[in-house]
Design a protein around this motif. Structure first.
Motif, short mmCIF file in Angstrom:
data_model
loop_
_atom_site.label_atom_id
_atom_site.label_comp_id
_atom_site.label_asym_id
_atom_site.label_seq_id
_atom_site.Cartn_x
_atom_site.Cartn_y
_atom_site.Cartn_z
N ASP A 34 0.59 -1.01 -0.09
CA ASP A 34 -0.31 -0.01 -0.23
C ASP A 34 1.20 1.21 -0.26
N SER A 35 0.92 2.77 -1.04
CA SER A 35 1.40 3.44 -0.95
C SER A 35 1.32 3.99 -0.15
N HIS A 36 -0.48 3.96 0.56
CA HIS A 36 -0.57 4.87 1.76
C HIS A 36 0.51 4.81 3.08
N GLY A 57 -2.15 2.67 5.76
CA GLY A 57 -1.84 1.44 4.83
C GLY A 57 -0.74 0.52 5.05
N PHE A 58 0.84 1.35 4.93
CA PHE A 58 1.96 0.57 4.91
C PHE A 58 2.13 0.40 6.50
N GLU A 108 0.89 -2.73 7.77
CA GLU A 108 1.63 -4.31 6.77
C GLU A 108 2.75 -4.51 8.15
N MET A 147 -1.29 7.47 -2.56
CA MET A 147 -2.10 8.43 -1.47
C MET A 147 -1.92 8.62 0.15
N GLN A 162 2.68 3.74 -8.42
CA GLN A 162 3.84 5.01 -7.66
C GLN A 162 5.22 5.61 -7.82
#
Length: 232
Positions: free
Chosen positions: A102-104, A107-108, A111, A197, A215
């Motif tokens: 996830d690029s947000h 979200g990161f 993870e 994001m 991204q």
């Protein structure tokens, strides 16, 4: 066709660029020592590095090149938000343990929280961050240490440099959008493209905006060209 402008902190030879930020990399040895990290036994104090920006890695690499006492950081596995940054780390001989899906930032954080349980991570970060990643890790009881590795400083620009109406503007960091707005405000005829994001999340509600499917800057540029070909 609408003009496409990359809003960034450095020139890009592939597209018209408006530089709105200056990146200042910091000397970080003292900040590391202030976190009670023994440079002779780094692995006992830090067993994971967190990067959400290429600039943070550039700062660490520059500091290592200037001070061999920091060389031990090369052996500490890194958790990186994007593949672009991961490639740069690998190229310089660093270990990459995890690349975010996830690029947000939020979200990161979700993870990596399970992966950092019982670990001792060091987050190399900007002076100002918008993702709240540090707070999320601390709330999850991760034993996080943080070092400010760089800052984004807004460049004050002449209003004559303001992109023309109906331009498609590409933003690759939240700070670029904020610096652009500080200089020029916002024209309702603009379209904005965010590299991910985290950047998208700082756009105001009245901004016509899209997130690049991939991204990296090249993908942002191609996406902007595709969008420009479809818009009147």
């Amino acid at each position: 066709m609408r003009e496409i402008v990359l809003i960034s902190s450095k020139e890009n030879v592939k597209i018209k660029t408006l530089v709105v930020n200056q990146i200042n990399l910091f000397s970080i040895k003292k900040a590391i020592l202030d976190q009670h990290i023994d440079l002779k036994n780094i692995n006992q104090h830090v067993d994971a590095l967190i990067f959400t920006s290429k600039n943070a890695f550039k700062a660490l690499l520059q500091n290592i090149q200037q001070d061999c006492e920091l060389e031990g950081f090369r052996d500490i596995p890194a958790f990186v938000i994007g593949e672009g940054s991961a490639q740069k780390l690998r190229k310089e001989g660093f270990k990459v343990e995890y690349v975010g899906i996830d690029s947000h930032g939020s979200g990161f954080s979700s993870e990596i929280i399970p992966l950092l349980k019982n670990r001792k991570p060091l987050y190399l970060r900007a002076k100002k961050i918008v993702s709240g990643l540090d707070a999320k890790l601390l709330d999850a009881k991760i034993k996080l240490k943080q070092v400010i590795a760089y800052e984004n400083k807004t460049i004050i620009l002449d209003n004559a440099l303001k992109p023309s109406p109906k331009s498609i503007l590409i933003f690759t960091a939240p700070s670029h959008y904020l610096a652009f707005k500080q200089n020029f405000g916002w024209d309702g005829s603009y379209y904005a493209i965010a590299i991910g994001m985290t950047t998208f999340s700082v756009f105001d509600g009245d901004v016509e905006a899209f997130v690049s499917p991939i991204q990296n800057i090249d993908s942002c540029i191609e996406f902007a060209k595709e969008l420009a070909s479809k818009l009147p």
